[in-house]
Motif scaffolding. Sequence first.
Motif, short mmCIF file in Angstrom:
data_model
loop_
_atom_site.label_atom_id
_atom_site.label_comp_id
_atom_site.label_asym_id
_atom_site.label_seq_id
_atom_site.Cartn_x
_atom_site.Cartn_y
_atom_site.Cartn_z
N LEU A 17 62.51 14.04 21.95
CA LEU A 17 62.43 13.14 23.10
C LEU A 17 62.20 13.89 24.42
CD1 LEU A 17 62.51 10.27 24.14
CD2 LEU A 17 65.00 10.40 24.22
N THR B 69 53.54 8.43 23.95
CA THR B 69 54.86 8.84 23.48
C THR B 69 54.79 9.37 22.06
OG1 THR B 69 55.87 7.16 24.89
CG2 THR B 69 57.24 8.10 23.16
N THR C 119 56.75 -1.23 29.44
CA THR C 119 57.26 0.13 29.25
C THR C 119 58.33 0.17 28.17
OG1 THR C 119 56.79 0.72 31.55
CG2 THR C 119 58.41 2.06 30.38
N LEU D 26 57.95 2.15 24.57
CA LEU D 26 58.87 3.21 24.16
C LEU D 26 59.58 2.86 22.85
CD1 LEU D 26 60.48 4.11 27.62
CD2 LEU D 26 58.80 5.43 26.33
N ILE E 267 51.46 3.61 26.70
CA ILE E 267 52.78 4.25 26.64
C ILE E 267 53.16 4.59 25.20
CG2 ILE E 267 55.24 3.93 27.12
CD1 ILE E 267 54.40 2.10 29.44
N ILE F 236 55.02 10.85 28.03
CA ILE F 236 55.45 9.49 28.41
C ILE F 236 54.97 9.16 29.82
CG2 ILE F 236 57.45 8.03 28.92
CD1 ILE F 236 58.93 9.46 26.66
N MET G 125 59.20 4.92 19.32
CA MET G 125 60.36 5.53 18.66
C MET G 125 60.49 5.03 17.22
SD MET G 125 63.18 5.45 21.73
CE MET G 125 62.88 6.28 23.30
#
Length: 252
Positions: free
Chosen positions: A166, A135, A69, A73, A131, A173, A77
């Motif tokens: 976000l 995202t 995870t 993430l 993920i 997410i 990003m």
Amino acid sequence: MWRKVSLPVIMIISILLIWEGSSRLLQIPSWILPAPTEIITEAIQGWANFQQHVWATVSLTTGGFIIGTLCGLIIAMLLHVLPRVREAVYPLLILSQNIPIIVLAPLLVIWFGFGITPKLLIITLVCFFPIAVSTLDGFNQTDAELIHYMKMAGATKKQVFTKLELPHAVPQIFSGLKISATYSVMGAVISEWLGANKGIGVYMTLASSSFRTDRVFVAIFIIMLLCFIFFSIIIGLEKIILKWRPSKGESS
């Protein structure tokens, strides 16, 4: 609500009854297809020895899922804030998912040995991609007019990301988390096949080699139960964190 719960329960019970009746009526040998009652009996009688394998898989799954995870993430990003890097790396992420884990696993054992490291890497590889992709989709689906409005108001890129992009990506997410939660159990079992002294994967290997089909089914049902539990935990967290989002009925 009751109907949504009752229909699946009725279906499961019907399948088990048909399975039980067919096994007894056709006199199918237990080593080929044991009856559900035999599987339940084995699960109860063998739980004292089986539980250590379950807890080993649960701990391995949890650790790998958390690492996967975080990796997913962080990668999402970075790719979002660095478009040039995204153009170069994103195709490689897709290609990485075309390599079967069962093929890559022996290489990880050669490189990192039979310890916990290759097992965690396998789970991480299974978990991070859903993920990361979910995202990224959440970031990209942010309303362009809202982004333009915040920039007009003097917001910096960091403020646009933390206060708009976000939060907007949180539902996406959780979509990736739900997929990865079920994949993580599968990844843990596969990693245990490579070389471990305990775990559901080890239990299945020993059971199949000794033609204890009832134990194999016990392991399968426990895996399904663990997937359901992990999935339900993510759904529960999603409902708690996304309380501020209106339901479909309220939004309409």
